[in-house]
Design a protein around this motif. Structure first.
Motif, PDB file in Angstrom:
ATOM      1  N   SER A 255       0.833  -1.194   0.000  1.00  0.00           N
ATOM      2  CA  SER A 255       0.000   0.000   0.000  1.00  0.00           C
ATOM      3  C   SER A 255       0.872   1.250   0.000  1.00  0.00           C
ATOM      4  N   ILE A 256       0.251   2.352  -0.337  1.00  0.00           N
ATOM      5  CA  ILE A 256       0.926   3.650  -0.385  1.00  0.00           C
ATOM      6  C   ILE A 256       0.024   4.665   0.312  1.00  0.00           C
ATOM      7  N   PHE A 257       0.613   5.552   1.096  1.00  0.00           N
ATOM      8  CA  PHE A 257      -0.134   6.616   1.750  1.00  0.00           C
ATOM      9  C   PHE A 257       0.476   7.951   1.348  1.00  0.00           C
ATOM     10  N   LEU A 258      -0.335   8.851   0.834  1.00  0.00           N
ATOM     11  CA  LEU A 258       0.117  10.187   0.441  1.00  0.00           C
ATOM     12  C   LEU A 258      -0.539  11.216   1.351  1.00  0.00           C
ATOM     13  N   HIS A 259       0.273  12.070   1.959  1.00  0.00           N
ATOM     14  CA  HIS A 259      -0.269  13.125   2.820  1.00  0.00           C
ATOM     15  C   HIS A 259       0.055  14.487   2.223  1.00  0.00           C
ATOM     16  N   PHE A 260      -0.925  15.379   2.263  1.00  0.00           N
ATOM     17  CA  PHE A 260      -0.771  16.702   1.651  1.00  0.00           C
ATOM     18  C   PHE A 260      -0.952  17.802   2.694  1.00  0.00           C
ATOM     19  N   ARG A 261      -0.254  18.889   2.493  1.00  0.00           N
ATOM     20  CA  ARG A 261      -0.503  20.088   3.291  1.00  0.00           C
ATOM     21  C   ARG A 261      -1.776  20.742   2.770  1.00  0.00           C
ATOM     22  N   GLY A 262      -2.633  21.129   3.700  1.00  0.00           N
ATOM     23  CA  GLY A 262      -3.875  21.750   3.270  1.00  0.00           C
ATOM     24  C   GLY A 262      -4.875  20.722   2.774  1.00  0.00           C
ATOM     25  N   LYS A 263      -5.659  21.104   1.768  1.00  0.00           N
ATOM     26  CA  LYS A 263      -6.728  20.253   1.262  1.00  0.00           C
ATOM     27  C   LYS A 263      -6.176  19.056   0.498  1.00  0.00           C
ATOM     28  N   THR A 264      -6.748  17.901   0.765  1.00  0.00           N
ATOM     29  CA  THR A 264      -6.345  16.682   0.052  1.00  0.00           C
ATOM     30  C   THR A 264      -7.008  16.665  -1.319  1.00  0.00           C
TER      31      THR A 264
ATOM     32  N   LEU B 236      -0.459  14.581 -10.677  1.00  0.00           N
ATOM     33  CA  LEU B 236      -0.918  15.476  -9.617  1.00  0.00           C
ATOM     34  C   LEU B 236      -0.963  16.934 -10.049  1.00  0.00           C
ATOM     35  N   GLY B 237      -0.106  17.311 -10.961  1.00  0.00           N
ATOM     36  CA  GLY B 237      -0.088  18.694 -11.413  1.00  0.00           C
ATOM     37  C   GLY B 237       0.280  19.643 -10.290  1.00  0.00           C
ATOM     38  N   ALA B 238      -0.488  20.729 -10.138  1.00  0.00           N
ATOM     39  CA  ALA B 238      -0.198  21.746  -9.127  1.00  0.00           C
ATOM     40  C   ALA B 238      -0.335  21.197  -7.711  1.00  0.00           C
ATOM     41  N   ALA B 239      -1.145  20.131  -7.544  1.00  0.00           N
ATOM     42  CA  ALA B 239      -1.346  19.551  -6.217  1.00  0.00           C
ATOM     43  C   ALA B 239      -0.078  18.906  -5.674  1.00  0.00           C
ATOM     44  N   ALA B 240       0.868  18.594  -6.564  1.00  0.00           N
ATOM     45  CA  ALA B 240       2.110  17.959  -6.121  1.00  0.00           C
ATOM     46  C   ALA B 240       2.882  18.862  -5.167  1.00  0.00           C
ATOM     47  N   GLY B 241       2.670  20.171  -5.277  1.00  0.00           N
ATOM     48  CA  GLY B 241       3.366  21.097  -4.392  1.00  0.00           C
ATOM     49  C   GLY B 241       2.938  20.967  -2.941  1.00  0.00           C
ATOM     50  N   GLY B 242       1.750  20.409  -2.712  1.00  0.00           N
ATOM     51  CA  GLY B 242       1.267  20.245  -1.349  1.00  0.00           C
ATOM     52  C   GLY B 242       1.595  18.894  -0.743  1.00  0.00           C
ATOM     53  N   LEU B 243       2.228  18.025  -1.538  1.00  0.00           N
ATOM     54  CA  LEU B 243       2.577  16.691  -1.037  1.00  0.00           C
ATOM     55  C   LEU B 243       3.747  16.799  -0.056  1.00  0.00           C
ATOM     56  N   ASP B 244       3.553  16.326   1.197  1.00  0.00           N
ATOM     57  CA  ASP B 244       4.642  16.448   2.168  1.00  0.00           C
ATOM     58  C   ASP B 244       5.030  15.115   2.815  1.00  0.00           C
ATOM     59  N   ASP B 245       4.361  14.018   2.450  1.00  0.00           N
ATOM     60  CA  ASP B 245       4.744  12.736   3.035  1.00  0.00           C
ATOM     61  C   ASP B 245       4.271  11.602   2.137  1.00  0.00           C
ATOM     62  N   VAL B 246       5.159  10.649   1.888  1.00  0.00           N
ATOM     63  CA  VAL B 246       4.830   9.449   1.118  1.00  0.00           C
ATOM     64  C   VAL B 246       5.282   8.238   1.924  1.00  0.00           C
ATOM     65  N   ARG B 247       4.358   7.333   2.215  1.00  0.00           N
ATOM     66  CA  ARG B 247       4.702   6.126   2.965  1.00  0.00           C
ATOM     67  C   ARG B 247       4.339   4.900   2.137  1.00  0.00           C
ATOM     68  N   ILE B 248       5.318   4.048   1.927  1.00  0.00           N
ATOM     69  CA  ILE B 248       5.109   2.816   1.179  1.00  0.00           C
ATOM     70  C   ILE B 248       5.244   1.642   2.138  1.00  0.00           C
ATOM     71  N   THR B 249       4.242   0.790   2.175  1.00  0.00           N
ATOM     72  CA  THR B 249       4.273  -0.363   3.067  1.00  0.00           C
ATOM     73  C   THR B 249       4.253  -1.652   2.265  1.00  0.00           C
ATOM     74  N   ARG B 250       4.977  -2.635   2.738  1.00  0.00           N
ATOM     75  CA  ARG B 250       4.987  -3.956   2.104  1.00  0.00           C
ATOM     76  C   ARG B 250       3.899  -4.812   2.729  1.00  0.00           C
ATOM     77  N   PRO B 251       3.525  -5.913   2.092  1.00  0.00           N
ATOM     78  CA  PRO B 251       2.560  -6.824   2.723  1.00  0.00           C
ATOM     79  C   PRO B 251       3.127  -7.334   4.043  1.00  0.00           C
ATOM     80  N   SER B 252       2.380  -7.225   5.116  1.00  0.00           N
ATOM     81  CA  SER B 252       2.863  -7.628   6.429  1.00  0.00           C
ATOM     82  C   SER B 252       1.888  -8.588   7.082  1.00  0.00           C
ATOM     83  N   LEU B 253       2.401  -9.324   8.060  1.00  0.00           N
ATOM     84  CA  LEU B 253       1.550 -10.243   8.798  1.00  0.00           C
ATOM     85  C   LEU B 253       0.510  -9.479   9.611  1.00  0.00           C
ATOM     86  N   GLU B 254       0.885  -8.295  10.102  1.00  0.00           N
ATOM     87  CA  GLU B 254      -0.080  -7.487  10.848  1.00  0.00           C
ATOM     88  C   GLU B 254      -1.255  -7.096   9.967  1.00  0.00           C
ATOM     89  N   ALA B 255      -0.963  -6.661   8.734  1.00  0.00           N
ATOM     90  CA  ALA B 255      -2.042  -6.293   7.819  1.00  0.00           C
ATOM     91  C   ALA B 255      -2.898  -7.506   7.482  1.00  0.00           C
TER      92      ALA B 255
END
Length: 214
Positions: A131-140, A173-192
């Motif tokens: 999975s991938i999680f993208l976090h943005f500053r301001g409006k998503t 993403l275009g102009a929205a890419a400027g608000g991207l401040d965090d990208v988290r990539i997770t591998r398949p895990s036993l917890e998930a």
């Protein structure tokens, strides 16, 4: 006393007790009553008592609860060694990372019933995905193929190629890419996988247990 129950006496009992105490990090506490030990130390003592007699079958019920990181690593190393030497280990825990480290057969219990059995790879392969999680500053922003979750974006469908999907998404993403401040990539895990199997986070935390037969 427990060395005697394990079949040792005299010098051999003292030698075996000292060996187990050293392995469990209790060598400096042998003259201290068990009731005066901390919770984590008592856990290690209980595990050491089970290890004294080189058992053919070893049951360990959440043996690392209250242990520090170093003690946990030592215990997992001992369990792996015993399993490799032929001991059948039944190991229960609520820490999926321990099960991944042991790399043994997994049985997932839900409400007292085994619902899934397999190796770590088989269980995670069937029940978990990248999975991938993208976090943005301001409006998503709204992005095709993604949905809002926890103040960011996650893929709507399971991800087979994380790098490819991330690259394609960033390029759109275009102009929205400027608000991207965090990208988290997770591998398949036993917890998930565990949470997917139980279908409920609260149940996963309170009622279910994982069992490993190493």
């Amino acid at each position: 006393c427990f060395a005697g129950l394990a079949g040792y006496s005299g010098r051999k009992a003292r030698s075996r007790t000292a060996e187990i105490a050293r392995l469990m990090g209790l060598q400096d506490l042998l003259d201290r009553p068990a009731g005066h030990l901390s919770g984590g130390q008592q856990r290690r003592l209980h595990t050491g008592m089970a290890l004294l007699g080189h058992p053919d079958v070893l049951f360990l019920d959440e043996p690392t609860v209250g242990s520090d990181v170093q003690s946990r690593e030592v215990l997992l190393s001992i369990v792996t060694h015993m399993a490799n030497e032929g001991t059948a280990v039944i190991y229960t825990t609520h820490y999926p990372a321990e099960l991944e480290q042991l790399d043994a057969t997994i049985n997932v219990l839900v409400n007292g019933r085994i619902t899934v059995t397999g190796s770590v790879q088989e269980v995670t392969g069937q029940w978990a995905s990248s999975s991938i999680f993208l976090h943005f500053r301001g409006k998503t922003p709204e992005v095709d193929g993604w949905k809002e979750d926890r103040g960011g974006l996650v893929p709507i469908r399971p991800v087979s190629d994380r790098g490819q999907m991330l690259g394609q998404t960033l390029s759109t993403l275009g102009a929205a890419a400027g608000g991207l401040d965090d990208v988290r990539i997770t591998r398949p895990s036993l917890e998930a996988a565990y949470l997917a199997i139980t279908g409920d986070h609260a149940l996963a935390e309170k009622e279910a247990s994982d069992v490993v037969a190493a």
